[in-house]
Write an enzyme that holds these catalytic residues in place. Structure first.
Site, PDB file in Angstrom:
ATOM      1  N   ASP A 134     -29.502 -14.831  33.667  1.00  0.00           N
ATOM      2  CA  ASP A 134     -27.885 -14.395  33.620  1.00  0.00           C
ATOM      3  C   ASP A 134     -26.562 -15.546  34.723  1.00  0.00           C
ATOM      4  OD1 ASP A 134     -26.143 -14.178  31.323  1.00  0.00           O
ATOM      5  OD2 ASP A 134     -26.020 -11.912  32.772  1.00  0.00           O
ATOM      6  N   HIS A 141     -13.877 -15.375  29.963  1.00  0.00           N
ATOM      7  CA  HIS A 141     -14.661 -14.558  30.094  1.00  0.00           C
ATOM      8  C   HIS A 141     -14.114 -13.733  31.335  1.00  0.00           C
ATOM      9  CE1 HIS A 141     -17.148 -11.038  29.885  1.00  0.00           C
ATOM     10  NE2 HIS A 141     -17.972 -11.513  30.704  1.00  0.00           N
ATOM     11  N   GLU A 206     -22.836  -9.167  24.239  1.00  0.00           N
ATOM     12  CA  GLU A 206     -22.514 -10.245  25.021  1.00  0.00           C
ATOM     13  C   GLU A 206     -22.780 -11.552  24.686  1.00  0.00           C
ATOM     14  OE1 GLU A 206     -20.879  -8.677  29.595  1.00  0.00           O
ATOM     15  OE2 GLU A 206     -22.966 -10.173  29.452  1.00  0.00           O
ATOM     16  N   ASP A 240     -26.597 -10.084  25.402  1.00  0.00           N
ATOM     17  CA  ASP A 240     -27.286  -9.549  26.342  1.00  0.00           C
ATOM     18  C   ASP A 240     -26.361  -8.294  26.907  1.00  0.00           C
ATOM     19  OD1 ASP A 240     -28.745  -9.729  28.811  1.00  0.00           O
ATOM     20  OD2 ASP A 240     -27.095  -9.986  30.291  1.00  0.00           O
ATOM     21  N   GLN A 247     -22.306   0.420  34.164  1.00  0.00           N
ATOM     22  CA  GLN A 247     -21.697  -0.977  34.989  1.00  0.00           C
ATOM     23  C   GLN A 247     -21.672  -0.697  36.165  1.00  0.00           C
ATOM     24  OE1 GLN A 247     -21.464  -4.505  33.109  1.00  0.00           O
ATOM     25  NE2 GLN A 247     -21.785  -5.704  34.431  1.00  0.00           N
TER      26      GLN A 247
END
Length: 435
Positions: A134, A141, A206, A240, A247
């Protein structure tokens, strides 16, 4: 790069009912996938309107020859073998399919029985994904997320020098329509002295583009920027999913782990590099003062035609909207033209240290947001980190995703003088966490 040819002609018509003017799959598209008709074994297929053409059956009917036949022979229950053959056989197959499905085809009566109703078929992952990487090439973003932590300096110093990426988890990628279970993990609420373990409370989507790798490279032999496009078979939509609270606690110093590995969802059709030829555009010029990429990331042809003009939409269906009979709420509309790095630069950088890519590997672009709030590719951006909730027609509010919510991604490539093509939906509903 793939050239525009007769298969892209806007006047081209198909004898397949409903194919002409189809929002996603007119004859100018012909995406590749794997499907099971009526509960049978998985096999390669091509989407045309609301039908799927059985490629092995087409081969058995002696309607393919030469490299077009080679392409189908290389495909089994997955498309890895076909992808590994590269553009030549793929292009030959596209040309022959266009001929067979075009209005006036003398083979219509032979091909018609080989079409299956897409609504009655099960769609699978188009390839066995050996590795998934990824990237983070959506600059808006990156800026939006950075501003939430570093308002005066949102981008880290390396962002404009190197295509940032991390290795994701291939085993948890699923095709559109498979529900996603809310993950559990460790997080540390701002007002807590110690971390806690439990279901994510800040679950997010996402909006990304998935890039399918065709031919690979040998270990230790990088793919040059000028050759990178020859290693890209096509693209799909990619969601995703991200557990923002998990996180935030785990990503330092090594990056995402449990916050990302629980699930990723893709649209099941590979929209080929050939189908996208009319929708290539120049990469946006870098703003004045931005550094020039290093030579291994610089190619004139890639800068001239290495970007795509693909409209991207995110919609949200909630239990309240569903019960009220209301349409999904459109959260955002973005475009792939907002990628700071091209697909070729992603491939070249990925292999620059000698890493070997293999047919069927998947690269994610990272979240693709536009410059405005209405073009945010994730909820953490659209709600300003949860501080400004979305208000829905049902009276509901959303800061992050709740159980029963369904996220729908759509894409459409549009250009004057050409037939528009789409990707099919990338959608999944959120289920409650395991008790």
């Amino acid at each position: 790069m793939s050239a525009i040819d007769h298969t892209h002609a806007p006047a081209l018509r198909s004898w397949v009912p409903g194919a002409d003017g189809h929002a996603d799959f007119p004859i100018q598209n012909l995406p590749l996938g794997v499907f099971s008709p009526n509960g049978e074994a998985p096999r390669a297929g091509v989407a045309i309107g609301e039908r799927i053409l059985d490629l092995p059956a087409l081969l058995a009917a002696n309607l393919l020859s030469g490299t077009a036949a080679d392409a189908v022979e290389a495909a089994g229950a997955t498309l890895n073998g076909l992808l590994g053959l590269g553009a030549g056989p793929r292009r030959a197959l596209r040309a022959r399919l266009s001929e067979l499905l075009a209005e006036g085809s003398p083979a219509r009566n032979q091909v018609a029985p080989l079409l299956h109703d897409a609504a009655a078929a099960q769609l699978h992952l188009p390839a066995t994904i050996g590795d998934y990487t990824d990237f983070y090439v959506g600059i808006h973003h990156a800026e939006n997320i950075g501003k939430q932590f570093r308002p005066d300096n949102p981008l880290l110093p390396n962002y404009k020098h190197v295509p940032i990426g991390y290795h994701g988890r291939a085993s948890s990628i699923r095709p559109s329509g498979i529900p996603v279970r809310r993950p559990r993990g460790q997080s540390k609420p701002p007002d807590a002295a110690e971390p806690v373990f439990g279901p994510s409370r800040r679950l997010d989507y996402e909006l990304e583009l998935g890039v399918w790798i065709g031919p690979g490279n040998a270990l230790g032999e990088p793919i040059s920027i000028g050759e990178a496009h020859a290693h890209v078979a096509g693209v799909c939509l990619l969601n995703d999913w991200s557990a923002r609270d998990i996180q935030a606690w785990e990503y330092q110093p090594l990056g995402p782990f449990l916050s990302k590995n629980f699930a990723s969802t893709i649209s099941p059709w590979i929209v080929t590099a050939e189908a996208l030829a009319p929708f290539r555009i120049a990469q946006a010029p870098r703003p004045e003062g931005d550094p020039r990429p290093l030579p291994y990331l610089t190619d004139e042809a890639d800068q001239r035609l290495g970007a795509f003009d693909i409209r991207l939409d995110v919609l949200l269906m909630t239990p309240g909207l569903r019960e009220a009979g209301l349409a999904p709420h459109r959260i955002s509309a973005s475009n792939t033209r907002h990628m700071y790095w091209t697909v070729a630069q992603m491939v070249a950088h990925h292999t620059s240290g000698g890493c070997d890519l293999r047919p069927g590997d998947l690269l994610g672009t990272g979240t693709i947001s536009g410059p405005d709030l209405e073009a945010c590719g994730s909820l953490v951006e659209a709600t300003l980190g949860g501080r400004q909730p979305l208000r829905l027609a049902s009276g509901e509010e959303r800061r992050f995703l709740e159980d029963g919510d369904e996220v729908i991604l759509r894409a459409r490539a549009v250009r004057d003088g050409f037939a528009s093509i789409g990707f099919g939906e990338c959608r999944a509903e959120i289920l409650g966490a395991v008790a």
